[in-house]
Enzyme design. Structure first.
Site, short mmCIF file in Angstrom:
data_model
loop_
_atom_site.label_atom_id
_atom_site.label_comp_id
_atom_site.label_asym_id
_atom_site.label_seq_id
_atom_site.Cartn_x
_atom_site.Cartn_y
_atom_site.Cartn_z
CG HIS A 1 -1.97 -1.03 1.25
ND1 HIS A 1 -1.70 -2.33 1.61
CD2 HIS A 1 -3.30 -0.97 0.95
CE1 HIS A 1 -2.81 -3.04 1.55
NE2 HIS A 1 -3.79 -2.24 1.15
CE LYS B 1 -5.88 -4.81 -0.80
NZ LYS B 1 -6.56 -4.95 0.52
#
Length: 647
Positions: free
Chosen positions: A114, A141
């Site tokens: 992230h 991700k």
């Protein structure tokens, strides 16, 4: 084909289990870093069977948090999590341990990265993705923050490099919002959504309702709630008891408010209305002359509150006073606390046992009385006002307190009119009994004075019905509602909030907005807010599961035997209920489809409104025999409902 994934923060164990059981075809991400869950809670959530696929996620912002996060993720894996999200910013030792444990237990691994500030160049993002694969990721991700359209496009290029079924790549923020949907269209395994707009776990995350077809939202628009009749009636009577001119602002008419204006005129007040401003000039001097009443008669319309306030007040007159009513009120008992009133010097002569009309004779005098809270608060409110005009200190001891917010509302409004001499110590508890005791001490010879100007609050009772409707299938805004209101029904906001309704508050505009929500079953005791039964019954009927409404004994002496009539009429629509002592179980409709039927309001304004809302929420025709009774509290309700469903 990917799955919708509900990302949860700030929710309890019960909601996690409820939502995962409700949506077995979808996925639920439990943000262990944003929910107060201990290891026992985690074990129970992730070991639940017949549920959605569960993702255990626990982000960290400091290295010192890694050990606690790893412990929570370990508990989730051991309990049976379907996926575990392991961030690349975890210490390598923790990542290796969690990955090894997940592989051993059959939990699929999401290795995540992230960036909460910007977006790296594509080569760097590709490098990160390949590192995730090397560390054993079943799903990569990559989440960045889009500062431009180019940033959003950069993230999407990862789908040209890696298998979309094993890639979650999108950008946060307003400029990255569309990437979430594009990724899902390209084959990403999950589309993360929030159950509510305030529950978003990242900037730009869509809410669940945004995925619903437009036809599922049945009601749209702005709701201007009428003036609170509970507030207005108390203020109008107090203004008429004063000597001088009071102005009430924000008033809207209903039958009950009109009845209060009629009582004010019978008390000798001059009453005039211009728009939403009501001017009342009282001419009483109770401390010197007692109460004067025109023709010795007070007509209270269909308002039980007015009747019960006026009975003790009639004891301030030096002549016998006749109190009359009309419609359903003539079939409702209004002899609450008769023994206490007799002890205070009143003689009550009912024409028919405990029903209006009633003649009140005798002068009310100082006294110490005990009453039961089982009969509600309305007569107690009248006694508080009347005893403030006596010559010595009085007290009212209430055993089994109910509807206490209404007593507090009376005290609050009375304080504007100079009646501040009320003392109430802390609530007492009976030993070994689940019963509350409250004693009010009333100072004597208090002068009732006019108020230069007083704003009448919006009616939370009226708002509650449409707040429930909005949570079921709407997108509604309510300007002018006061979250700090002393109206007992304002608790509907907290109840909806606690049950994760899609609800939020704009303080500057005093605006409440509610949207179609994923509703879970609930328990609520209506003893302190009996008027919430109607909207909560409606809410329960459209909730996926079984809800419990306690305290329904309070409803037998309403405009109808409300619990019985709601159960009977909604059973015609396919809603099943069971009465269990003082509680009602409402079995919610999973498909939210009601049967076509002809139903009756029984002359009960709240039942009429609930049935009218139900008729909007289903495609099957529902014919109601009488809706004119809504003029008692909300005359514009039919027109407003029609307007909201046209948008």
């Amino acid at each position: 084909m990917g799955r919708i994934c509900y990302s949860l923060k700030d929710v309890d164990k019960g909601y996690c289990i409820f939502l995962s059981s409700l949506r077995p075809e979808d996925a639920v991400e439990i943000r262990l870093d944003a929910c107060e869950l201990d290891e026992e809670d985690i074990q129970e959530i992730f070991s639940t069977r017949n549920r959605a696929q569960l993702i255990a996620t626990c982000h960290i912002s400091l290295p010192s948090q890694a050990e606690d996060a790893a412990r929570k993720l370990t508990a989730a894996i051991l309990a049976g999590a379907d996926y575990v999200d392991i961030p690349l910013d975890f210490p390598e030792r923790s990542r290796l341990w969690l990955t090894s444990l997940a592989m051993n237990k059959g939990t699929r691994v999401i290795v995540s990265f992230h960036n909460h500030t910007d977006t790296e160049p594509l080569p760097r993002l590709e490098q990160i993705a390949r590192q995730a694969l090397q560390e054993g990721a079943d799903i990569i991700k990559i989440v960045t923050t889009a500062r431009s359209a180019e940033d959003a496009a950069t993230v999407m290029k990862l789908y040209d490099i890696f298998n979309p079924e094993n890639l979650l790549a999108f950008a946060m923020g307003p400029l990255g919002r569309d990437t979430r949907f594009l990724a899902f269209e390209k084959g990403a395994p999950f589309l993360f959504v929030s159950p509510t707009r305030e529950g978003a776990t990242a900037p730009g995350q869509p809410a669940w309702v945004e995925l619903q077809p437009g036809r599922e939202v049945k009601l749209r628009g702005e709701v201007h709630v009428p003036a609170s009749k509970s507030f207005a009636q108390r203020a109008i009577v107090l203004a008429a008891l004063a000597s001088g001119t009071t102005k009430l602002y924000g008033l809207t008419l209903s039958d009950d408010i009109s009845a209060a204006m009629g009582v004010a005129r019978s008390l000798g007040a001059d009453v005039s209305q211009e728009g939403s401003i009501l001017t009342i000039t009282g001419h009483q001097d109770i401390l010197r002359n007692g109460l004067t009443v025109k023709d010795n008669t007070l007509h209270v319309g269909e308002s039980a509150l007015l009747a019960r306030i006026c009975i003790p007040l009639a004891g301030l007159a030096r002549e016998e006073i006749l109190i009359t009513g009309e419609k359903t009120l003539l079939h409702r008992k209004v002899d609450d606390h008769r023994a206490a009133l007799r002890k205070l010097g009143l003689r009550l002569k009912f024409t028919d046992r405990s029903y209006l009309p009633v003649r009140v004779g005798g002068l009310i005098h100082t006294g110490d009385v005990e009453v039961t809270g089982e009969c509600g608060s309305q007569m107690i409110s009248g006694m508080l006002i009347a005893l403030s005009q006596c010559e010595a200190m009085s007290s009212i001891r209430i055993d089994g307190v109910t509807s206490e917010p209404y007593i507090e509302l009376t005290r609050y409004i009375a304080s504007f009119f100079g009646l501040s001499g009320y003392v109430c110590p802390e609530l007492e508890e009976k030993p070994d009994e689940d019963e509350r005791i409250r004693t009010w001490y009333i100072h004597p010879s208090q002068q009732i004075t006019p108020v230069i100007g007083l704003e009448v609050e919006r009616d939370w009772s009226a708002a509650a019905m449409l707040l429930a409707a909005g949570a079921i299938a709407g997108d509604l805004s309510f300007p002018g509602l006061d979250l700090n209101s002393r109206q007992s029904d304002a608790v509907i906001y907290s109840l909806l909030k606690e049950n994760q309704a899609d609800l939020w508050w704009e303080a500057e505009r005093k605006l409440v907005r509610v949207r179609k929500s994923i509703l879970r079953p609930f328990f609520f005791d209506i003893n302190d807010a009996p008027d919430l039964f109607a909207p909560l019954f409606l809410l329960a009927a459209f909730t996926e599961g079984n809800s419990v409404l306690a305290g329904i004994g309070r409803l037998r002496n309403k405009e109808s035997d409300r619990a019985a009539t709601f159960a009977a009429e909604f059973s015609k629509l396919g809603i099943r209920t069971v009465l269990d002592g003082d509680s009602m179980v409402v079995y919610g409709q999973e498909n939210r489809v009601l049967k076509a039927a002809e139903v009756s309001s029984h002359g009960d304004h709240r039942l009429a409104m609930a049935l009218m809302v139900a008729s909007v929420l289903t495609d099957n025709p529902i014919v109601i025999d009488d809706i004119d009774c809504v003029t008692k509290s909300f005359p514009d309700f039919p027109l407003l409902l029609d307007k909201l469903k046209r948008h």
